[in-house]
Design an enzyme around this catalytic site. Structure first.
Site, PDB file in Angstrom:
ATOM      1  N   LYS A 166     -35.870   3.696  40.810  1.00 59.62           N
ATOM      2  CA  LYS A 166     -34.412   3.852  40.933  1.00 59.62           C
ATOM      3  C   LYS A 166     -34.089   5.239  41.493  1.00 59.62           C
ATOM      4  CE  LYS A 166     -30.183   3.546  38.147  1.00 59.62           C
ATOM      5  NZ  LYS A 166     -29.653   3.383  36.786  1.00 59.62           N
TER       6      LYS A 166
ATOM      7  N   SER B 265     -26.335  -0.267  36.389  1.00 60.53           N
ATOM      8  CA  SER B 265     -26.460   0.387  37.679  1.00 60.53           C
ATOM      9  C   SER B 265     -27.832   0.243  38.329  1.00 60.53           C
ATOM     10  CB  SER B 265     -26.134   1.872  37.515  1.00 60.53           C
ATOM     11  OG  SER B 265     -27.055   2.465  36.608  1.00 60.53           O
TER      12      SER B 265
ATOM     13  N   SER C 259     -27.717  -0.141  31.775  1.00 62.54           N
ATOM     14  CA  SER C 259     -28.104  -0.277  33.184  1.00 62.54           C
ATOM     15  C   SER C 259     -29.498  -0.786  33.469  1.00 62.54           C
ATOM     16  CB  SER C 259     -27.914   1.052  33.898  1.00 62.54           C
ATOM     17  OG  SER C 259     -26.551   1.227  34.153  1.00 62.54           O
TER      18      SER C 259
END
Ligand code: GLN
Length: 490
Positions: A85, A160, A184
């Site tokens: 990420k 996210s 997330s």
């Protein structure tokens, strides 16, 4: 041999050991899949094929040596292609947090979580898309365009860590790192039909994780199953002298073959199966709890009475901490600078033009909640209620070993559906926020599909540092069921 990208991480690891495949073959298969699917999905913000190829070469060399001395330890992650990420630093590779304010920022060091995986032989394919500074539940807040859900391209992958979830679900990589401040990792795992672990607060070092809400942020991982996730977790977890919030406690070893749920007490909180939750989510969660019961678990209803306060408390604490953390993007130290004659105007222009609307909303909310005169009424009060939420978990964990509940009230929603309604978006987090406020770990895993064939997730929570109980329970479930084996048609 099936399609290489369809192998599970553990199957790939054993094929690497036997020499049936090379890390280079796995890496090339992933790179081809990324090339074919990236135009539809947009899961990546940066791809690192050169780095991946050189890591794969090195991994194959080490494997050749290892085959001569197979008694030497070799991590299961060795030679496995993964993605990261884009809020975790990878030395020399653009790390943007999905924000224009960090466009072209190349960190001079790697996050400990990333460095530990690299030390354990992984191959890094690239950095995945995220809501700007991990603020969001859909990946629509990325300044670089949204990621699409591999099960239905018109829908969000969750957020996210939506890029990571989409990449794993679409078989572009075997695993991806994510972060979970309020859900997330778990919510995108749920929307994309994969398994995601939110670690306990302090279990995995956050050195090199670009901070959002410092009392909530955790590093986790997304894979197709609990068994695939375990080697990543053990590689990353454990004390790090570079992060003073990282716990010194040793990470226990477990044997997943021996996962018997007999006597494991699982609580189902009555506050979670509430009105407004999609019927199919409730039905799927209830049937998954039945499966756990058939596997030997003892199920009982429990109560977490302050659950409905988690959302307002989180949306005070997280923006307050974010406003402090994001003060460092001052057009002087990191990222691009929009020049102005006066220093003050330079701050205003750079922050005003390069932060997106959701980030600015949080900075405004958070600055207000921390301001003199309001601190006690908002931030101080929220911290007190947070303690009540944490106490709820502690009380329940005296009677049960795990808590079972939905991950999100609905399955993946349409892109744009919550576009102009931040509150509707915040409500998506209602079931994930409490674990972050309490600091406890949670694992999301697929337990069914709705009428549109979209995955439904459920989560288990454990006491602080109780990750191993999550691995055992989810693995036991996954040995009896096959939801986690289904893949999107792409
Ligand atoms: N959706 C939540 C938020 O916007 C959680 C995000 C996260 O876990 N990073 O803050």
């Amino acid at each position: 041999m099936p399609n290489l990208t369809d192998l599970s991480l553990l199957e790939a690891a054993s094929a690497l050991r036997s020499g049936d495949v090379s890390s280079m073959e796995l890496t090339e298969a992933c790179l081809e899949r990324i090339e074919a699917l990236e135009p539809q999905l947009h899961a990546f913000l940066a791809q690192t094929p050169d780095l991946a190829i050189s890591q794969a070469k090195a991994a194959d060399k080490r494997l050749q040596e290892w085959r001569k001395k197979p008694e030497e330890p070799l991590p299961l992650t060795h030679g496995i292609p993964v993605a990261i990420k884009d809020v975790l630093c990878l030395e020399g590779i653009p790390t943007t947090c999905g924000s224009r304010i960090l466009e072209d920022f190349r960190p001079p060091y790697s996050a400990t979580s990333v460095a530990r995986l690299i030390d354990n032989g992984v191959v890094v394919l690239g950095k995945t898309n995220t809501d700007e500074f991990a603020m969001g539940s859909s990946t629509e807040n990325s300044a670089y365009g949204t990621t699409h859900n591999p099960w239905d391209l018109d829908r969000v992958p969750g957020g996210s860590s939506g890029g990571s979830a989409a990449a794993v679900a679409a078989r572009m990589c075997f695993s991806a790192l994510g972060t979970d401040t309020g859900g997330s990792v778990r919510q995108p795992a749920s929307f994309c039909g994969i398994t995601g672990l939110k670690t306990s607060y302090g279990r995995v070092s956050r050195y090199g994780l670009i901070a959002y809400g410092s009392s909530l942020d955790t590093v986790g991982a997304l894979t197709r199953s609990a068994a695939d996730l375990l080697p990543l977790f053990t590689a990353m977890a454990g004390h790090d002298p570079l992060d003073s919030t990282c716990m010194p406690d040793p990470v226990p070893e477990i044997d997943l073959d021996d996962c018997n749920l007999t006597g494991v007490r699982i609580g189902v909180p009555k506050e979670y199966l509430i009105e407004g939750i999609q019927d199919e989510v409730e039905t799927a969660v209830r049937s998954a709890v039945k499966v756990l019961e058939e596997l030997g678990a003892e199920i009982q209803e429990v109560s977490l009475p302050h659950t409905d306060l988690a959302l307002p408390v989180y949306y005070l604490i997280a923006p307050a901490e974010a406003s402090a953390n994001l003060a460092r993007y001052d057009a002087v130290r990191f990222g691009p600078r929009l020049k102005s004659e006066k220093l003050w105007d330079q701050y205003l222009r750079t922050r005003g033009e390069l932060f997106g609307p959701e980030v600015k909303r949080r900075i405004m909310l958070g600055t207000y909640a921390l301001s003199a005169g309001y601190y006690d009424a908002y931030y101080g009060q929220a911290q007190k209620v947070r303690t009540l939420i944490k106490d709820d978990f502690e009380t329940v964990f005296k009677d049960v070993d795990l808590i079972a509940c939905p991950v999100a009230p609905t399955t993946a929603f349409r892109i744009g559906e919550h576009g102009d309604d931040p509150l509707a978006m915040y409500l998506e987090d209602i079931f994930t926020l409490p674990a972050n406020l309490a600091g406890v770990p949670g694992m999301a895993f697929p337990v069914g599909f709705d009428r549109n064939d979209l995955p439904i997730g459920m989560q288990l929570n454990a006491p602080h540092l109780g990750e191993m109980a999550l691995f055992k329970a989810v693995h036991a479930y996954q040995t009896q069921t096959d939801c986690h084996l289904r893949k999107p048609d792409l």
